[in-house]
Design a protein around this motif. Sequence first.
Motif, PDB file in Angstrom:
ATOM      1  N   GLU A 153       0.829  -1.206   0.000  1.00 14.66           N
ATOM      2  CA  GLU A 153       0.000   0.000   0.000  1.00 14.66           C
ATOM      3  C   GLU A 153       0.862   1.255   0.000  1.00 14.66           C
ATOM      4  N   VAL A 154       1.933   1.245   0.781  1.00 12.95           N
ATOM      5  CA  VAL A 154       2.834   2.401   0.817  1.00 12.95           C
ATOM      6  C   VAL A 154       3.511   2.598  -0.534  1.00 12.95           C
ATOM      7  N   LEU A 155       3.987   1.515  -1.130  1.00  8.80           N
ATOM      8  CA  LEU A 155       4.636   1.608  -2.435  1.00  8.80           C
ATOM      9  C   LEU A 155       3.660   2.109  -3.502  1.00  8.80           C
ATOM     10  N   LEU A 161       1.972   9.079  -6.310  1.00  2.00           N
ATOM     11  CA  LEU A 161       2.489  10.441  -6.115  1.00  2.00           C
ATOM     12  C   LEU A 161       3.471  10.809  -7.219  1.00  2.00           C
ATOM     13  N   ASN A 162       4.394   9.912  -7.532  1.00  2.00           N
ATOM     14  CA  ASN A 162       5.373  10.179  -8.585  1.00  2.00           C
ATOM     15  C   ASN A 162       4.703  10.392  -9.934  1.00  2.00           C
ATOM     16  N   LEU A 292       2.803  15.749  -1.646  1.00  2.00           N
ATOM     17  CA  LEU A 292       3.647  14.916  -0.791  1.00  2.00           C
ATOM     18  C   LEU A 292       3.137  14.914   0.643  1.00  2.00           C
ATOM     19  N   VAL A 293       2.799  16.093   1.155  1.00  2.00           N
ATOM     20  CA  VAL A 293       2.288  16.176   2.524  1.00  2.00           C
ATOM     21  C   VAL A 293       0.996  15.383   2.661  1.00  2.00           C
ATOM     22  N   ARG A 294       0.111  15.508   1.672  1.00  2.00           N
ATOM     23  CA  ARG A 294      -1.148  14.765   1.743  1.00  2.00           C
ATOM     24  C   ARG A 294      -0.908  13.254   1.693  1.00  2.00           C
ATOM     25  N   ALA A 295       0.035  12.820   0.835  1.00  2.00           N
ATOM     26  CA  ALA A 295       0.327  11.390   0.736  1.00  2.00           C
ATOM     27  C   ALA A 295       0.896  10.852   2.040  1.00  2.00           C
ATOM     28  N   VAL A 296       1.727  11.645   2.711  1.00  2.00           N
ATOM     29  CA  VAL A 296       2.368  11.176   3.944  1.00  2.00           C
ATOM     30  C   VAL A 296       1.419  11.257   5.137  1.00  2.00           C
ATOM     31  N   ALA A 307     -10.992  14.318   5.350  1.00  2.00           N
ATOM     32  CA  ALA A 307      -9.997  15.369   5.132  1.00  2.00           C
ATOM     33  C   ALA A 307      -9.430  15.305   3.718  1.00  2.00           C
ATOM     34  N   ARG A 308      -9.229  14.087   3.199  1.00  2.00           N
ATOM     35  CA  ARG A 308      -8.739  13.954   1.824  1.00  2.00           C
ATOM     36  C   ARG A 308      -9.765  14.504   0.834  1.00  2.00           C
TER      37      ARG A 308
END
Length: 315
Positions: A153-155, A161-162, A292-296, A307-308
Motif C-alpha cells: 500500500e505504501v509503495l 504520487l510520482n 507529498l504532505v497529503r500522501a504522507v 480530510a482527503r
Amino acid sequence: DVFGPVALAIVIVIICEPFRRPLDRRGWPAWAGTTAVIVLAYLILLAMAALLWLAGTQFARLIGDLVSEGGLAGTADDVVSWLQTLGLDEEASAAAASVLDPDTLIGIAQSLGSTVLSVATALFFVCAYIIFLAVDASRYRQAPALFGATKGEVLERIARLNTGIRRYYVVNAAFGAVVAIIDGLALWWMGVPAPVVWAILAFVTNFIPNIGFVLGLIPPAILAFVVGGWPLLLGVIAVYCVVNVVLQVLVQPKFVSDAVDLSLTLSFFSVIFWTFVIGPLGAILSIPLTLLVRAVVLEGDPGATWARWVSGDRT
C-alpha cells in the motif's frame, strides 16, 4: 537554502526517472540507466539556467535603455499628475508611481548579479543532489520485489504520487510553452520591448497555480504603459486575458485535474505557504510539495477520508 534545492532535485529526478525503464528492459546495467537519468536532469537544469540568463541580461539592458532615454521619469511624472487629478493625496500618488521610479528599477537590475550568484550556488547543490538521488532511485526500484507483500500500500501511494508529479509538470510545461509563444509573438507584434523576457516569464509563471497569470502580466503591462501609454497597456491586458484565461483557466485544469486533485482554495494557499517556507521556488514546487504532505499525512490514515475529500482528492 537547504530544503529548496533538495525539493527541486527530487522533483527533477522524479520527472526523469521513466527514462531508465527502456534501458532496464533491454538488459542494460543499472549504472547506464542512472547515467541517463542524471544526463537528462542536467539538461533540464541547463535549459533553466539558459532561460534565466537570457531573461536577466535582456531585462538589465532594457532598464538601462529606458533610463538613458528618460522614458521612465516622464511616465512616472504623468502617473503622479493623473492620480492627483483623481483626488489621491500626494503620498498615495508617490507610492503608486514608485513602481516606475528609475532608481528602483536600476536597483533591481543591479541586484541581478547577486541573484545570479545565489542561483548558481543553489544549482551546484541541486546538481550534487541529483547524482545521489538518481543512484538511490536505482536501488529503490527493488522495493516492490523485496517489500511488496508487506508494504504494498505504501509503495502504491509513492508510485501514484510520482505519476501525479510527472503528469503535472509535463502538462504545465506543454501549456506554458504554448502560452509563452503566443504571448511573445503578440508582444513583439504590438511593439513591446523585450518580448522574449516576458515570454519566458509567462512560461515560468504558468507553473504557479491561480496567481501565475497575474504575476506574468504585471511587468509587460507596466512596460507597455511606459512605451505606449494607455492604448498599448489595454492591448497587452486584452491579449493576456484572452490567451492566458482561455488556456490556463478553462482548458489546462481539465488536463491536470486527474494528476493533482487539489481544491482551488488549497492550491492557492499552498502557493502562499510554500513561498513563505522556501522562497520563490516554493511557488513553483507548491503543488508537488502539497501532494507529498497529503500522501504522507492523510493517505496512510484510514480515518482521514473526509480530510482527503475536503482537500480535493476524489478518493
